[in-house]
Design a protein around this motif. Structure first.
Motif, PDB file in Angstrom:
ATOM      1  N   SER C 159      20.233  52.234   6.661  1.00 12.45           N
ATOM      2  CA  SER C 159      21.487  51.464   6.605  1.00 12.45           C
ATOM      3  C   SER C 159      22.447  52.352   6.890  1.00 12.45           C
ATOM      4  CB  SER C 159      21.708  50.952   5.281  1.00 12.45           C
ATOM      5  OG  SER C 159      20.598  49.776   5.036  1.00 12.45           O
ATOM      6  N   GLY C 160      22.900  53.569   6.201  1.00  8.25           N
ATOM      7  CA  GLY C 160      23.660  54.433   6.328  1.00  8.25           C
ATOM      8  C   GLY C 160      23.819  54.947   7.794  1.00  8.25           C
ATOM      9  N   ILE C 161      22.465  55.142   8.449  1.00  4.48           N
ATOM     10  CA  ILE C 161      22.064  55.748   9.917  1.00  4.48           C
ATOM     11  C   ILE C 161      22.941  54.750  10.800  1.00  4.48           C
ATOM     12  CG2 ILE C 161      20.520  56.236  11.577  1.00  4.48           C
ATOM     13  CD1 ILE C 161      19.086  57.610   9.309  1.00  4.48           C
ATOM     14  N   HIS C 162      22.577  53.442  10.564  1.00  5.45           N
ATOM     15  CA  HIS C 162      22.980  52.555  11.438  1.00  5.45           C
ATOM     16  C   HIS C 162      24.293  52.136  11.615  1.00  5.45           C
ATOM     17  CE1 HIS C 162      22.648  48.966  14.215  1.00  5.45           C
ATOM     18  NE2 HIS C 162      23.510  48.548  13.469  1.00  5.45           N
ATOM     19  N   GLY C 184      17.107  59.775   6.298  1.00  9.71           N
ATOM     20  CA  GLY C 184      15.774  58.597   6.711  1.00  9.71           C
ATOM     21  C   GLY C 184      15.514  58.074   5.637  1.00  9.71           C
ATOM     22  N   GLY C 185      15.757  58.180   4.373  1.00 14.08           N
ATOM     23  CA  GLY C 185      15.796  57.513   3.289  1.00 14.08           C
ATOM     24  C   GLY C 185      14.406  57.129   2.969  1.00 14.08           C
ATOM     25  N   HIS C 186      13.862  55.700   2.683  1.00 14.97           N
ATOM     26  CA  HIS C 186      12.515  55.489   2.274  1.00 14.97           C
ATOM     27  C   HIS C 186      11.815  55.094   3.691  1.00 14.97           C
ATOM     28  CE1 HIS C 186      13.765  54.613  -1.908  1.00 14.97           C
ATOM     29  NE2 HIS C 186      12.503  54.893  -2.036  1.00 14.97           N
ATOM     30  N   MET C 187      12.491  54.692   4.733  1.00 13.19           N
ATOM     31  CA  MET C 187      11.760  54.437   5.853  1.00 13.19           C
ATOM     32  C   MET C 187      10.987  55.640   6.365  1.00 13.19           C
ATOM     33  SD  MET C 187      13.455  52.621   9.025  1.00 13.19           S
ATOM     34  CE  MET C 187      12.600  52.187  10.683  1.00 13.19           C
ATOM     35  N   ALA C 188      11.841  56.701   6.295  1.00 15.60           N
ATOM     36  CA  ALA C 188      10.968  57.890   6.886  1.00 15.60           C
ATOM     37  C   ALA C 188       9.570  58.118   6.258  1.00 15.60           C
ATOM     38  CB  ALA C 188      11.777  59.028   6.605  1.00 15.60           C
ATOM     39  N   THR C 205      13.251  57.983  14.167  1.00 12.56           N
ATOM     40  CA  THR C 205      13.604  59.507  14.559  1.00 12.56           C
ATOM     41  C   THR C 205      14.602  59.724  15.640  1.00 12.56           C
ATOM     42  OG1 THR C 205      11.447  59.761  15.567  1.00 12.56           O
ATOM     43  CG2 THR C 205      11.732  60.798  13.532  1.00 12.56           C
ATOM     44  N   PRO C 206      14.524  58.599  16.586  1.00  9.77           N
ATOM     45  CA  PRO C 206      15.669  58.692  17.710  1.00  9.77           C
ATOM     46  C   PRO C 206      17.031  58.658  16.910  1.00  9.77           C
ATOM     47  CG  PRO C 206      13.839  57.329  18.381  1.00  9.77           C
ATOM     48  CD  PRO C 206      13.875  57.547  17.032  1.00  9.77           C
ATOM     49  N   LYS C 207      17.267  57.659  16.059  1.00 11.56           N
ATOM     50  CA  LYS C 207      18.384  57.286  15.324  1.00 11.56           C
ATOM     51  C   LYS C 207      18.868  58.537  14.436  1.00 11.56           C
ATOM     52  CE  LYS C 207      19.416  52.839  14.396  1.00 11.56           C
ATOM     53  NZ  LYS C 207      19.743  51.703  15.249  1.00 11.56           N
ATOM     54  N   MET C 208      17.833  59.166  13.763  1.00 10.78           N
ATOM     55  CA  MET C 208      18.494  60.354  13.135  1.00 10.78           C
ATOM     56  C   MET C 208      18.649  61.574  14.068  1.00 10.78           C
ATOM     57  SD  MET C 208      14.920  60.165  10.454  1.00 10.78           S
ATOM     58  CE  MET C 208      14.880  61.975  10.031  1.00 10.78           C
ATOM     59  N   SER C 209      18.038  61.561  15.124  1.00 14.56           N
ATOM     60  CA  SER C 209      18.443  62.683  16.062  1.00 14.56           C
ATOM     61  C   SER C 209      19.938  62.472  16.757  1.00 14.56           C
ATOM     62  CB  SER C 209      17.541  62.666  17.222  1.00 14.56           C
ATOM     63  OG  SER C 209      17.693  63.473  18.075  1.00 14.56           O
ATOM     64  N   ALA C 210      20.159  61.176  16.844  1.00 10.76           N
ATOM     65  CA  ALA C 210      21.406  60.637  17.435  1.00 10.76           C
ATOM     66  C   ALA C 210      22.677  61.118  16.460  1.00 10.76           C
ATOM     67  CB  ALA C 210      21.376  59.072  17.847  1.00 10.76           C
ATOM     68  N   VAL C 211      22.119  60.636  15.207  1.00  9.93           N
ATOM     69  CA  VAL C 211      23.020  61.193  13.947  1.00  9.93           C
ATOM     70  C   VAL C 211      23.357  62.511  14.001  1.00  9.93           C
ATOM     71  CG1 VAL C 211      23.370  61.624  11.688  1.00  9.93           C
ATOM     72  CG2 VAL C 211      22.723  59.210  12.541  1.00  9.93           C
ATOM     73  N   LYS C 212      22.379  63.280  14.318  1.00 12.49           N
ATOM     74  CA  LYS C 212      22.583  64.736  14.138  1.00 12.49           C
ATOM     75  C   LYS C 212      23.438  65.204  15.462  1.00 12.49           C
ATOM     76  CE  LYS C 212      21.731  68.679  12.435  1.00 12.49           C
ATOM     77  NZ  LYS C 212      22.997  69.324  12.808  1.00 12.49           N
ATOM     78  N   ASN C 213      23.306  64.728  16.670  1.00 11.24           N
ATOM     79  CA  ASN C 213      23.814  65.339  17.755  1.00 11.24           C
ATOM     80  C   ASN C 213      25.099  64.453  18.144  1.00 11.24           C
ATOM     81  OD1 ASN C 213      21.809  67.064  18.260  1.00 11.24           O
ATOM     82  ND2 ASN C 213      20.616  65.230  18.981  1.00 11.24           N
ATOM     83  N   HIS C 214      25.665  63.599  17.381  1.00 17.72           N
ATOM     84  CA  HIS C 214      26.688  62.678  17.603  1.00 17.72           C
ATOM     85  C   HIS C 214      27.959  63.581  17.416  1.00 17.72           C
ATOM     86  CE1 HIS C 214      29.441  59.371  18.429  1.00 17.72           C
ATOM     87  NE2 HIS C 214      28.425  58.578  18.708  1.00 17.72           N
ATOM     88  N   SER C 341      25.765  52.873   1.003  1.00 17.25           N
ATOM     89  CA  SER C 341      24.319  52.716   1.392  1.00 17.25           C
ATOM     90  C   SER C 341      23.315  53.526   0.817  1.00 17.25           C
ATOM     91  CB  SER C 341      24.223  52.542   2.915  1.00 17.25           C
ATOM     92  OG  SER C 341      24.628  53.788   3.510  1.00 17.25           O
ATOM     93  N   THR C 342      23.404  53.484  -0.442  1.00 17.24           N
ATOM     94  CA  THR C 342      22.540  54.292  -1.300  1.00 17.24           C
ATOM     95  C   THR C 342      21.191  54.007  -1.504  1.00 17.24           C
ATOM     96  OG1 THR C 342      23.812  53.654  -3.213  1.00 17.24           O
ATOM     97  CG2 THR C 342      24.671  55.494  -2.446  1.00 17.24           C
ATOM     98  N   GLY C 343      20.893  52.930  -1.016  1.00 18.81           N
ATOM     99  CA  GLY C 343      19.497  52.360  -1.206  1.00 18.81           C
ATOM    100  C   GLY C 343      18.843  52.047  -2.574  1.00 18.81           C
ATOM    101  N   PHE C 344      17.532  52.184  -2.749  1.00 19.06           N
ATOM    102  CA  PHE C 344      16.877  51.778  -4.080  1.00 19.06           C
ATOM    103  C   PHE C 344      15.936  52.810  -4.567  1.00 19.06           C
ATOM    104  CE2 PHE C 344      12.777  51.180  -2.422  1.00 19.06           C
ATOM    105  CZ  PHE C 344      12.864  51.156  -1.003  1.00 19.06           C
ATOM    106  N   LYS C 345      15.361  52.370  -5.604  1.00 17.26           N
ATOM    107  CA  LYS C 345      14.173  53.123  -6.107  1.00 17.26           C
ATOM    108  C   LYS C 345      13.350  52.145  -6.384  1.00 17.26           C
ATOM    109  CE  LYS C 345      14.420  54.076 -11.152  1.00 17.26           C
ATOM    110  NZ  LYS C 345      14.046  52.907 -11.693  1.00 17.26           N
ATOM    111  N   THR C 346      11.723  52.581  -6.241  1.00 17.59           N
ATOM    112  CA  THR C 346      10.800  51.561  -6.664  1.00 17.59           C
ATOM    113  C   THR C 346      10.640  51.619  -8.110  1.00 17.59           C
ATOM    114  OG1 THR C 346       9.360  53.505  -6.481  1.00 17.59           O
ATOM    115  CG2 THR C 346       9.410  51.867  -4.401  1.00 17.59           C
TER     116      THR C 346
END
Lengths: 168, 298, 674
Positions: C159-162, C184-188, C205-214, C341-346
């Motif tokens: 969520s945060g990445i998007h 990447g959160g839980h999805m990673a 990973t493409p989105k993670m990479s885009a974040v890093k390089n933006h 967008s801090t996510g959840f825990k199981t």
């Protein structure tokens, strides 16, 4: 339209409620949205924060004929303005003691912490308070004030009538 | 702090050893017990299936008498039999939550000159010994550590369900902690709170036998050489049908079943006869020769 | 049309709304209008079907002009809904918008009372109060504050990445703060995602990479927000950057330091692999972590514990990236909007002891299994249990911790789908017999039901019943060494014992452990379950009650990846709309000091939580900084002289309201009335 404050048939308790905008007023709206029916005796005045509550509002409400006053704010630690509810709490505690001294029963004045998602609590609080106040009967301060004013008038006239014959 | 004591019918008949051992242990630990005056049968599980209001009234009478004896402060009422314990707790629960029950029962009690306020707390001796008296105090009083005893602690279902008043509904540990403090080894087994069938051994015996067979087999398989119980009906069911189970299912089960208070009493050095050890059908395991074994009756 | 300023005697226009059947069904609105007409200063009293509609609003604007009104009262729904609407209408009619008062006779009256007589009486009392109050309203100007164009996003899962990418692509400067060493959160952690069975890493990973390089995104990983102050458009945030003991600029992620570490093998349970493998003190969460920088755990590193390590890692690093002296840093930023967008825990399956999690080694939580089947997981994707065996039978238990009064009442929404996915993957990896134990199958998304159908054809067994227990008690010889799942098969009405080698618990989604602390820091609310509270469940799912702060993803409630991404986009859009508007109106409910009444007692100074009140030593009077004042009114109630007043909530106005509520029997008070 409105009922009288006499202890006649059909007297209904009149409660003035001061609800804070962010928590309790929102919860009251939620109670409405959820159609949680409750006693119709509470009339809500919205303030931004329970910290806005001036003790004079409470006293004025009683003086004008309210049978009960309810104050609603956010739970301690959750005030939208950080600490307003703590200030409200301090004032309420002092006010409670004063009202005791004035002979106004504790059940007529109530502080309740109600958060924005607690629509159910609005319903139960109002219902409970109305039941208690109904059991106590009308407070009817305006009528009492009228009586006392009349008494004072009579006393004044009585004294005025005596002054000629009485030495100091 | 005196506890009021509700024996219940079983403790005066088949569960005699339970009462003997409780009284001996409480005397040894100097915990004052006062028997409830003019107590009556609690109705157990049978009456409530026939007429709820009368069943609750029957049980509530005992609570009302307890309240009368205790005065305004309220107090504890100990009910060692798990069925009595649960019936009394259930009665309290319904008196608090069900307007109809409360009305009927209170009316009946008033006719008998009694009143119900709900100030008595229903307690089980397991709870009182481990949580009120405390493991440390009991451990200090041990004169005979129960070495060599591999104990499968059996709680049955009524003392932990549904209210879970003092322990977990599926994995209770109170008795296990007590056993460990007494020097015994508590066996970890999955059936510790499984039902023994209750009165099924009398009514639909096949069902009762199966349930007890499972319990006895598993305890044996896990290496236990004794099962301890806290309910007279559990003790009876586990103990008295072993021969029949062996015949019916081709097993060779031979498991001593004792009350936890008997075990505790032995550890505290109380003579076995005062604990009713002689009433056991299956004798206690031979462990160290120092303890005098009392021969078992058939 | 120049705004009137109310110097003339009040001429009040009163309008009561039917709101279709919602109000008029209970409250006799015609009678209320008739009653209002009898009240002092009321010149016009109308009832209308839908006041908030265009024609309804036109009634107001027309009447203002034609009847020369200078006050408006509308009795309808909650001011929280339409106060703004009617203020705008009032302003369109040529009046200052604050000569308006609203009466809530829907949420507070018609929706909570069935008794028409009592409801109408209550409505009339409330109307009378509003009429009294509005008579003493004053003209006010709305405050306009500029909006800082930068955004803070807290939590860099999907969520945060998007949200970050959306905003950055729109040209906004985004600071993305993530508490873990990687984004990447839980999805990673997932292997494949439902229903398409896309590889999670491949799409993430493409989105993670885009974040890093933006160029517009500043990524602060291994960092946490510690303090937030300010208000919409003007937030000041302090962020703590935790020390990795490795320089982010210099490290290239070659990971040779990890190989060189004096520890020959890992000894610490690996957090990313859910404790199923071990890591060394110097580690990287997973090879594709972003940023691709290792970090050192001071709790287990020998150099930190004793100061006497050979430091083979430093020797090996030819970039000199390792820095044991690195310190924690506190950074401060200014932003206009914040997205949480801090996510959840199981759910912690240990809370259900009769499922044996933590007791039996072959009982796993679903998140552990995600790592097991993942090709870059602890077993390289091979289905090998903790005791080394490969399972021939697997039981997947749905609804662990969810839909349960004893733990969490809610449905966690994703578990059915991920349980189906895991069933498919487990069968694919091992050809084991797979049993799913469910209560309902919730497959509500796009292509979800079809995915379920497909599974039915793959010979996966579905047993409908809530599992009673997982036990190692065998009743039959063939059950030896297995875990027995005891369940009532409610479709055939039989209690079944299903022996399996492996049990997978579909644990539910919960709020993060520190959700309460986080929400207090940002001054938002949580709902009863503990997830962040949205402003409106249908119409404002990503706004909060605090302007400028938005929520997105699982922190708002359990949801899957498509919904999380949708919410992230929505939150980004809300933030964009705030920023691009450039400025925002604040309700002018601030406090002010009437200097001649101030006695200089200083009672108010310490009262303000925002330090908005100071003392003018020269004049010996209190001074309020309007920019800092949030309008709570606490100082107003504190001032013993009544020298501090609050716009919109003046004492005079509230006393009028109280009088109006109660004056059915006109009070016979002597000596002064409000």
């Amino acid at each position: 339209m409105t009922t009288t404050a006499e202890q006649a048939n059909g007297w209904e308790p009149r409660i003035v409620a001061f609800f804070c905008n962010w928590c309790t007023y929102t919860a009251a709206d939620l109670a409405g949205v959820s159609r949680l029916r409750h006693a119709p005796n509470a009339r809500i005045i919205r303030v931004m924060c329970s910290g806005r509550l001036d003790p004079q509002f409470v006293l004025d409400a009683f003086a004008r004929g309210a049978d009960g006053v309810l104050v609603g704010g956010c739970h301690p630690g959750d005030c939208h303005y950080m600490e307003g509810n703590y200030k409200a709490l301090r004032r309420v505690r002092l006010l409670e003691r004063m009202l005791d001294g004035m002979g106004i029963h504790r059940d007529r004045f109530r502080l309740e912490w109600i958060s924005a998602s607690e629509g159910e609590k609005v319903k139960t609080t109002i219902n409970d308070m109305v039941a208690r106040v109904r059991a106590l009967g009308p407070l009817a301060l305006p009528a009492k004030f009228a009586d006392w004013d009349r008494e004072m008038d009579e006393l004044e006239h009585a004294v005025a009538a005596q002054t000629e014959d009485v030495h100091a | 702090m005196s506890y009021l004591y509700f024996p219940g019918c079983s403790l005066r008949s088949t569960g005699r050893a339970y009462e003997e051992s409780i009284l001996a242990v409480f005397r040894k630990l100097q915990i004052p017990l006062t028997e409830l005056e003019d107590w009556n049968c609690c109705g157990a599980t049978a009456y409530v299936s026939i007429d709820e209001n009368r069943a609750f009234t029957l049980a509530a009478r005992n609570l009302a008498i307890a309240e009368r004896m205790q005065g305004n402060g309220g107090g504890d009422l100990m009910a060692p039999c798990s069925a009595c314990y649960l019936v009394l707790e259930k009665t309290q629960h319904y008196m608090e939550t069900d307007e109809g029950v409360k009305r009927e029962v209170t009316t009946a009690l008033h006719r008998g000159g009694l009143d119900y306020r709900g100030t008595t707390k229903v307690r089980h001796p397991l709870d009182i010994l481990v949580n009120d008296i405390g493991i440390e105090k009991i451990a200090r009083a041990v004169v005979h550590p129960m070495k060599g005893m591999n104990v499968a602690c059996y709680y049955g279902c009524q003392v932990v369900r549904p209210f879970q008043t003092f322990d977990h509904a599926a994995y209770p540990t109170t008795m296990d902690r007590l056993v460990t403090a007494l020097g015994g080894r508590s066996v970890d087994w999955p059936m510790k709170a499984r039902c023994c069938g209750g009165s099924l051994t009398g009514t639909i015996q096949e069902a009762g036998l199966r349930l007890n067979r499972a319990l006895l087999k598993e305890a044996t398989a896990r290496g236990a050489n004794i099962i301890l119980t806290c309910c007279p009906l559990c003790q009876h069911n586990l103990e008295c049908y072993q021969k029949r189970i062996n015949r019916r299912f081709g097993e060779s089960l031979h498991m001593p079943i004792a009350y936890f208070t008997q075990f505790l009493g032995l550890a505290l050095g109380i003579p076995p006869r005062e604990l009713g050890i002689q009433r056991l059908f299956v004798p206690l395991p031979e462990t160290d020769g120092k303890r005098k074994e009392v021969p078992a009756h058939a | 049309m120049p705004e009137r300023n109310g110097h003339d005697a009040p001429r009040i226009g009163f309008y009561v709304c039917h709101c279709g059947h919602n109000i008029a069904g209970t409250v006799d609105v015609a009678a209320v209008a008739k009653f209002a007409a009898t009240l002092p200063n009321v010149v016009v009293a109308r009832d209308y079907k839908y006041m908030c509609s265009d024609p309804g609003q036109e009634l107001i604007t027309t009447d203002i002009r034609e009847e020369k009104l200078n006050r408006i009262v509308v009795a309808s729904c909650s001011p929280l809904l339409h106060e703004h609407t009617f203020r705008v209408a009032t302003q369109k009619g040529g009046l200052n918008p604050f000569f308006f008062q609203m009466v809530n006779i829907r949420e507070n009256v018609s929706w909570v009372n069935d008794d028409g007589k009592a409801a109408t009486a209550k409505a009339c009392d409330l109307v009378r109060a509003a009429v009294r109050r509005v008579a003493v309203h004053r003209a006010l100007e709305t405050k306009h504050v500029r909006i800082h164009p930068d955004v803070l996003i807290v939590g860099a899962g999907i969520s945060g990445i998007h949200a970050a990418l959306t905003l950055a692509n729109a040209g906004k400067k985004v600071t993305l703060v993530e508490r873990e060493p990687t984004i990447g959160g839980h999805m990673a952690m997932f292997d494949k995602t439902f229903p398409t069975l896309d590889c999670a890493a491949c799409i993430l990973t493409p989105k993670m990479s885009a974040v890093k390089n933006h160029p517009n995104i500043t990524l602060w990983s291994y960092s946490e927000v510690t303090e937030v102050s300010g208000y919409v458009g003007n937030y000041t945030v302090k962020v703590k950057r935790k020390p990795r003991y490795v320089s982010e600029e210099l490290c290239v992620g070659c990971m040779e330091c990890i190989d060189a570490c004096v520890y020959k093998e890992g000894k610490t349970p690996d957090e990313f692999n859910q404790g199923l493998s071990k890591r060394k003190p110097v580690y990287i969460p997973f090879p594709q972590a972003t940023p691709q920088v290792v970090l050192i755990d001071p709790e287990t590193c020998i150099e930190f514990k004793s100061g006497r390590c050979k430091k083979t890692c430093v020797e090996k690093c030819d970039r000199n990236a390792i820095d044991f002296k690195q310190k924690e840093e506190i950074r401060e930023i200014n932003v206009g909007a914040i997205i949480l967008s801090t996510g959840f825990k199981t759910f912690d399956a240990k809370r259900i002891p009769y499922y044996g999690y933590g007791k039996f080694p072959n009982v796993y939580s679903s998140i552990e299994v995600e790592r097991l089947v993942n090709a870059s997981g602890p077993t390289s994707g091979e289905l090998i249990l903790r005791d080394g065996r490969r399972p021939k039978t697997v039981g997947i238990i749905h609804c662990v911790g969810s839909r349960d009064k004893n733990t969490n009442r809610w449905c966690s929404r994703t578990c059915c789908m991920y349980s189906l996915k895991l069933a498919h993957l487990l069968k694919e990896h091992s050809h084991a017999e797979v049993y799913n134990f469910y209560i309902d199958i919730r497959a509500a998304g796009k292509a979800y039901e079809e995915f379920y159908d497909k599974l039915l054809e793959e010979n996966i067994h579905f047993i409908r019943g809530r599992v009673a227990e997982v036990t190692d008690w065998c009743a039959r010889p063939e059950e030896k060494g297995k875990l027995i799942i005891r369940v009532e098969d409610t479709m055939i009405g039989v209690v079944r014992r299903v022996p399996v080698d492996m049990v997978v618990l579909a644990v539910g989604m919960e709020p993060n452990a520190d959700a309460q602390d986080v929400r207090r820091m940002f001054n938002i609310s949580c709902s009863t379950e503990g997830f962040f509270l949205e402003r409106h469940p249908k119409l404002a799912p990503v706004d909060t009650f605090t302007d400028g702060i938005y929520i997105a993803g699982a922190c708002q409630g359990p949801k899957d990846i498509p919904d999380s991404v949708a919410q992230a986009g929505a939150a980004a859009a809300q933030a964009l709309s705030l920023i691009d508007a450039g400025e925002v109106e604040l309700e002018p409910n601030t406090a002010y000091v009437v200097e001649e009444d101030c006695s200089g007692c200083k009672s108010c100074l310490a009262i303000c939580p925002y330090s908005a009140i100071s003392r003018d030593e020269a004049k010996q009077k209190a001074v309020i900084n309007e920019a800092l004042c949030k309008g709570c009114g606490t100082c107003v109630a504190t001032c013993p002289s009544g020298a501090i007043r609050q716009n919109l909530f003046e004492d005079e106005q509230i006393f009028s309201e109280i009088r109006g509520l109660l004056e059915a029997d006109e009070p016979i008070l002597t000596g002064g009335e409000a």
